[in-house]
Structure formats: structure tokens, C-alpha cells
Design a protein around this motif. Structure first.
Motif, PDB file in Angstrom:
ATOM      1  N   ASP A  85      43.880  99.503  83.982  1.00  0.00           N
ATOM      2  CA  ASP A  85      43.556 100.791  83.392  1.00  0.00           C
ATOM      3  C   ASP A  85      42.142 101.145  83.839  1.00  0.00           C
ATOM      4  O   ASP A  85      41.414 100.302  84.361  1.00  0.00           O
ATOM      5  CB  ASP A  85      43.744 100.825  81.875  1.00  0.00           C
ATOM      6  CG  ASP A  85      42.728 100.032  81.083  1.00  0.00           C
ATOM      7  OD1 ASP A  85      41.556  99.906  81.515  1.00  0.00           O
ATOM      8  OD2 ASP A  85      43.081  99.538  80.002  1.00  0.00           O
ATOM      9  N   GLU A  86      41.779 102.380  83.663  1.00  0.00           N
ATOM     10  CA  GLU A  86      40.508 102.865  84.215  1.00  0.00           C
ATOM     11  C   GLU A  86      39.296 102.170  83.601  1.00  0.00           C
ATOM     12  O   GLU A  86      38.323 101.895  84.294  1.00  0.00           O
ATOM     13  CB  GLU A  86      40.405 104.384  84.051  1.00  0.00           C
ATOM     14  CG  GLU A  86      39.232 104.998  84.773  1.00  0.00           C
ATOM     15  CD  GLU A  86      39.126 104.594  86.252  1.00  0.00           C
ATOM     16  OE1 GLU A  86      37.993 104.364  86.724  1.00  0.00           O
ATOM     17  OE2 GLU A  86      40.153 104.496  86.942  1.00  0.00           O
ATOM     18  N   ARG A  87      39.355 101.850  82.322  1.00  0.00           N
ATOM     19  CA  ARG A  87      38.219 101.151  81.702  1.00  0.00           C
ATOM     20  C   ARG A  87      38.021  99.767  82.303  1.00  0.00           C
ATOM     21  O   ARG A  87      36.896  99.358  82.575  1.00  0.00           O
ATOM     22  CB  ARG A  87      38.421 101.017  80.197  1.00  0.00           C
ATOM     23  CG  ARG A  87      38.206 102.309  79.435  1.00  0.00           C
ATOM     24  CD  ARG A  87      38.367 102.095  77.959  1.00  0.00           C
ATOM     25  NE  ARG A  87      39.516 101.200  77.737  1.00  0.00           N
ATOM     26  CZ  ARG A  87      39.761 100.560  76.613  1.00  0.00           C
ATOM     27  NH1 ARG A  87      38.972 100.695  75.591  1.00  0.00           N
ATOM     28  NH2 ARG A  87      40.814  99.787  76.487  1.00  0.00           N
ATOM     29  N   VAL A  88      39.120  99.052  82.510  1.00  0.00           N
ATOM     30  CA  VAL A  88      39.039  97.708  83.101  1.00  0.00           C
ATOM     31  C   VAL A  88      38.527  97.811  84.537  1.00  0.00           C
ATOM     32  O   VAL A  88      37.671  97.042  84.962  1.00  0.00           O
ATOM     33  CB  VAL A  88      40.417  97.003  83.058  1.00  0.00           C
ATOM     34  CG1 VAL A  88      40.395  95.703  83.834  1.00  0.00           C
ATOM     35  CG2 VAL A  88      40.840  96.771  81.613  1.00  0.00           C
ATOM     36  N   ARG A  89      39.045  98.773  85.279  1.00  0.00           N
ATOM     37  CA  ARG A  89      38.599  98.978  86.652  1.00  0.00           C
ATOM     38  C   ARG A  89      37.102  99.288  86.702  1.00  0.00           C
ATOM     39  O   ARG A  89      36.364  98.750  87.519  1.00  0.00           O
ATOM     40  CB  ARG A  89      39.390 100.110  87.326  1.00  0.00           C
ATOM     41  CG  ARG A  89      39.069 100.267  88.795  1.00  0.00           C
ATOM     42  CD  ARG A  89      39.865 101.389  89.422  1.00  0.00           C
ATOM     43  NE  ARG A  89      39.201 102.535  89.945  1.00  0.00           N
ATOM     44  CZ  ARG A  89      37.965 102.631  90.431  1.00  0.00           C
ATOM     45  NH1 ARG A  89      37.169 101.632  90.437  1.00  0.00           N
ATOM     46  NH2 ARG A  89      37.504 103.750  90.918  1.00  0.00           N
ATOM     47  N   ALA A  90      36.650 100.155  85.824  1.00  0.00           N
ATOM     48  CA  ALA A  90      35.236 100.525  85.796  1.00  0.00           C
ATOM     49  C   ALA A  90      34.358  99.310  85.470  1.00  0.00           C
ATOM     50  O   ALA A  90      33.310  99.111  86.085  1.00  0.00           O
ATOM     51  CB  ALA A  90      35.000 101.633  84.771  1.00  0.00           C
ATOM     52  N   ARG A  91      34.789  98.484  84.520  1.00  0.00           N
ATOM     53  CA  ARG A  91      34.033  97.260  84.188  1.00  0.00           C
ATOM     54  C   ARG A  91      33.979  96.320  85.378  1.00  0.00           C
ATOM     55  O   ARG A  91      32.931  95.748  85.690  1.00  0.00           O
ATOM     56  CB  ARG A  91      34.688  96.528  83.008  1.00  0.00           C
ATOM     57  CG  ARG A  91      34.331  97.093  81.659  1.00  0.00           C
ATOM     58  CD  ARG A  91      34.896  96.252  80.506  1.00  0.00           C
ATOM     59  NE  ARG A  91      34.478  94.866  80.588  1.00  0.00           N
ATOM     60  CZ  ARG A  91      35.307  93.820  80.528  1.00  0.00           C
ATOM     61  NH1 ARG A  91      36.610  93.991  80.413  1.00  0.00           N
ATOM     62  NH2 ARG A  91      34.847  92.597  80.582  1.00  0.00           N
TER      63      ARG A  91
END
Length: 120
Positions: A85-91
Motif C-alpha cells: 500500500d502507499e503508506r508502506v511504500r512511502a516508509r
């Protein structure tokens, strides 16, 4: 000198498949069932790239990348995950990742990230 790629994933089937892919590229591969196992051995031999799962028991991939940086290791990290998901990718990318792939990942995409990692 042959470049070495570390595969850190708590899923044995992913480790074996990824290790086989890395070796098919003419690279050395070392696999680890946990981030803790990898961190305990990182001084023993040079690692040129790390492929790690984001979510594992104990330390996850993002925490592994952060630990490497805090210990002075500037090793390119490629993240793989079954829960993209985008949050995991961003982290992951914020922790210094050079690639982020969802499981099951496309071999050619992973090869592209490995080649990018080993250029530096």
C-alpha cells in the motif's frame, strides 16, 4: 570480484526462489530467515545489495534498512511485500529503498532493481 546479494525473508520459498534468480545472474547470494540473523552476520562478508521483505517477525525490512544506515552501512535495499500500500511504500522508500515490489513480483522488475543497485 563477484557481487553478493543478501535475501532477507521469513518465507523459505521466497528466499529459495529469489536466491536462485540472483545466482542465475552470475551473482553470489546469501539468504537469511530474519533481519536479526542478517544484522548479526553483516560484518562477516561484504554485501552489495539487500532484498528484504517489509513485514517479518521481529525486525521488519524498513527497520532493517534503518539499522543498516545507523551502523554506517550504505547498502542498496530492495523491498518486497505481500501487502503493498502507499503508506508502506512511502516508509520503505523513505528508509533509503531503491525499489519496492509486491509479491508475487515480476522477475524482470527485480532484475532491473538489482542491476540499478549494483551500478553504484
Amino acid at each position: 570480484m563477484t557481487k553478493t546479494v543478501a535475501i532477507v525473508d521469513d518465507d523459505a520459498s521466497v528466499r529459495v526462489a529469489t536466491q536462485n534468480l540472483v545466482r542465475s545472474l552470475g551473482l553470489a547470494a546469501r539468504s537469511f530467515a530474519s533481519a536479526e540473523d542478517f544484522l548479526a552476520s553483516v560484518r562477516a562478508s561484504p554485501i552489495d545489495c539487500v532484498i528484504t521483505d517489509v513485514q517479518m517477525d521481529g525486525l521488519g525490512g524498513v527497520e532493517l534498512a534503518t539499522a543498516l544506515r545507523s551502523r554506517g552501512y550504505d547498502i542498496p535495499v530492495i523491498f518486497i511485500t505481500a501487502f503493498p500500500d502507499e503508506r508502506v511504500r512511502a516508509r520503505a522508500m523513505g528508509a533509503g529503498g531503491i525499489g519496492f515490489l509486491a509479491k508475487p513480483f515480476d522477475s524482470q522488475q527485480l532484475i532491473g532493481f538489482i542491476e540499478l543497485a549494483l551500478q553504484s
